[in-house]
Scaffold this active site. Structure first.
Site, PDB file in Angstrom:
ATOM      1  N   ARG A 188      -4.079 -14.174  -4.106  1.00 14.99           N
ATOM      2  CA  ARG A 188      -4.081 -13.691  -2.726  1.00 14.99           C
ATOM      3  C   ARG A 188      -4.864 -12.385  -2.648  1.00 14.99           C
ATOM      4  NH1 ARG A 188       1.207 -12.662   1.119  1.00 14.99           N
ATOM      5  NH2 ARG A 188       1.831 -11.215  -0.545  1.00 14.99           N
ATOM      6  N   ASP A 244       8.747  -5.772  -0.448  1.00 15.21           N
ATOM      7  CA  ASP A 244       7.312  -5.542  -0.506  1.00 15.21           C
ATOM      8  C   ASP A 244       6.871  -4.941   0.810  1.00 15.21           C
ATOM      9  OD1 ASP A 244       7.169  -7.623   1.323  1.00 15.21           O
ATOM     10  OD2 ASP A 244       6.008  -8.958   0.039  1.00 15.21           O
TER      11      ASP A 244
END
Length: 530
Positions: free
Chosen positions: A167, A447
């Site tokens: 990603r 996160d």
């Protein structure tokens, strides 16, 4: 698509950082390739970012997201995406994590079908972190990656490993250390370009890639730009057309209204869509930040069974399976709780219930954040999904309206929920400023997405008048300032990640929360301090 053939002189690429130790990654050939990507994509990227700002201005003025009138033919047309490679036919459990060396090895060895190596929300993008990540992924791709801990423990790859999917950063994030013609490059193109340049041929020869997860898209035109970048890359690297494959995270509210269009834009390369639940909740908050009637309750109450998230999940499954693409489920952020068997079992029960909901709804796979959750999630999918996927589960019973996708959920705001938002936003931001992008807090792996939820909710609750706690006491800035000061003091005197950056993080969070406008992303102003 016209592919530019010019070759940019390497002198027009500037690296504004110490590159010692990274010569094998930042080769003249690799930098030349990055420059060609930049020149090709940057004008359109800037147009697309301006389109985002224009769209948000309309929402702030009272408009609401909706399905596009100009793309009805795509939504109603009879078309399917290209065949999915054998390596990605079974994705029942995927593990995600930052591009740190030991974590990569553990994730690839975890028993998951796919490992998503993340340059984005679980990584703090210091230039060293990003380049170390490129070295680590190069070694993972060629099978040579190994690590010895300070205690002497040796980590290396097992015989069978997860499929590697990368990603890159979202279109909005810059990489200030790489300039082309004096312009800062997009972080997305640096991450994507370096990984593709160094690993695409090997992964293609192994029939294991190159595969990517694409984050934060808001419109089909943004997907089209990625498709064109991949087409250019295949041309530049002499790869067959369509050999690069992508899974798109549907993690913004505008994107849920364009899922058919995003799949269509990437139809030669897309293999699925993913319910990026945490970023999706953040995007709901950000997109509708000016709408007092669409406030959400505290984060713990905004679960996937509430109506607007259930509608989002089921519409994604129906859309993907109609087009022959996978519908991936969301993240289980729990981590094992050592020393408290009852609390650990309660956490694992939540994971099992969440994965059961996903597989019974028709998802083809799911995400976990910790290796210990892989067998927990896999047991559920093995029991209820005996085949490699559920593409035959068309969910023709689903009928989702615009109103369902933007309807707020009922709930409340407790003092504990408010305080938890302050703590999570502060501790995560402080750890991020220390270079950590993935932080365990209260047995959840936080996160950037979850920190964004916390600080966006705080901003909304404080800036929209009349918001109250469950005991009817008003939520005001005096309470926020008091909670922030208390948690800053605790963090500063603790052994938690981020302790050294507690004051800097508090100053940033205070400024963002007091500002009259909700900032689009926490990571943009934080990046200036990284």
């Amino acid at each position: 698509m016209a592919v530019p053939q010019q070759r940019l002189p390497i002198e027009q690429v500037q690296i504004q950082a110490d590159t010692r130790g990274y010569e094998a990654i930042l080769t003249p050939e690799a930098l030349g390739f990055l420059a060609r990507l930049h020149r090709f994509a940057e004008p359109r990227r800037q147009q697309l970012l301006q389109a985002r700002r224009d769209r948000q201005a309309r929402y702030d003025a009272g408009a609401l997201p909706n399905f596009r009138a100009d793309t009805v033919a795509i939504r109603e047309g009879d078309w399917r995406v290209a065949p999915i490679p054998a390596a990605l036919q079974d994705r029942r459990v995927e593990i995600t994590g930052p591009v740190e060396r030991k974590m990569i090895i553990n994730a690839l060895n975890s028993g998951a079908k796919v490992f998503m190596a993340d340059f984005e929300d679980s990584s703090a993008p210091s230039f060293r972190n990003q380049l170390d990540g490129q070295i680590n992924l190069r070694d993972a791709a060629n099978g040579s990656i190994a690590y010895t801990s300070p205690e002497g423990k040796r980590y290396q790859l097992a015989g069978e490993t997860a499929v590697l999917v990368v990603r890159p950063r979202g279109w909005h994030l810059p990489e200030r250390h790489v300039l082309v013609d004096g312009e800062v490059m997009a972080g997305a193109l640096v991450d994507f370009g370096l990984f593709a340049f160094h690993n695409a041929h090997l992964l293609h020869a192994l029939q294991r890639g190159p595969y990517f997860y694409l984050p934060k898209l808001e419109a089909m035109e943004e997907a089209t730009l990625w498709d064109d970048v991949m087409a250019l890359t295949e041309n530049e690297l002499d790869l067959p057309v369509g050999s690069m494959k992508a899974t798109v995270l549907i993690e913004t509210l505008p994107a849920v209204f364009q899922m058919h269009e995003i799949l269509h834009a990437l139809r030669r390369r897309v293999v699925g869509l993913n319910c990026g639940r945490w970023d999706y909740i953040f995007s709901y908050l950000k997109t509708l930040r000016g709408h007092r009637d669409r406030l959400l309750p505290e984060r713990g109450q905004v679960v996937m069974t509430v109506p607007f998230l259930k509608a989002y999940s089921e519409l994604l499954i129906q859309t993907c399976h109609r087009r022959g693409a996978f519908a991936m489920g969301g993240m289980a952020a729990q981590i094992p709780i050592k020393g408290d068997e009852a609390a650990n079992e309660a956490a694992m029960a939540k994971v099992r219930a969440d994965k059961l909901r996903e597989v019974q709804a028709g998802h083809d796979g799911t995400w976990v954040a910790h290796p210990a959750l892989v067998p927990v999630a896999q047991a559920i999918f093995d029991e209820y999904m005996p085949g490699p996927n559920q593409l035959d589960k068309l969910r023709e019973d689903v009928c989702v309206t615009r109103e369902q996708l933007i309807a707020p959920c009922a709930g409340s705001i407790s003092r504990a929920g408010f305080d938890n938002n302050v703590e999570v936003a502060l501790r995560y931001t402080a750890a991020w400023l220390e270079g950590l992008g993935c932080v365990p807090i209260h047995h959840l792996m936080e996160d950037a997405a979850t920190a964004e939820i916390a600080r966006a909710q705080l901003w909304q609750w404080l800036h929209h008048g009349g918001v109250e706690f469950t005991d009817h006491a008003p939520i005001d800035f005096a309470l926020f300032d008091q909670a922030l000061a208390s948690h800053t003091h605790k963090l500063r005197d603790s052994l938690h990640p981020g302790a050294s950056k507690a004051d800097a993080a508090a100053a940033l969070l205070s400024a963002l929360t007091h500002d009259d406008q909700l900032a689009d992303f926490l990571t943009l102003p934080a990046y200036e301090q990284l």
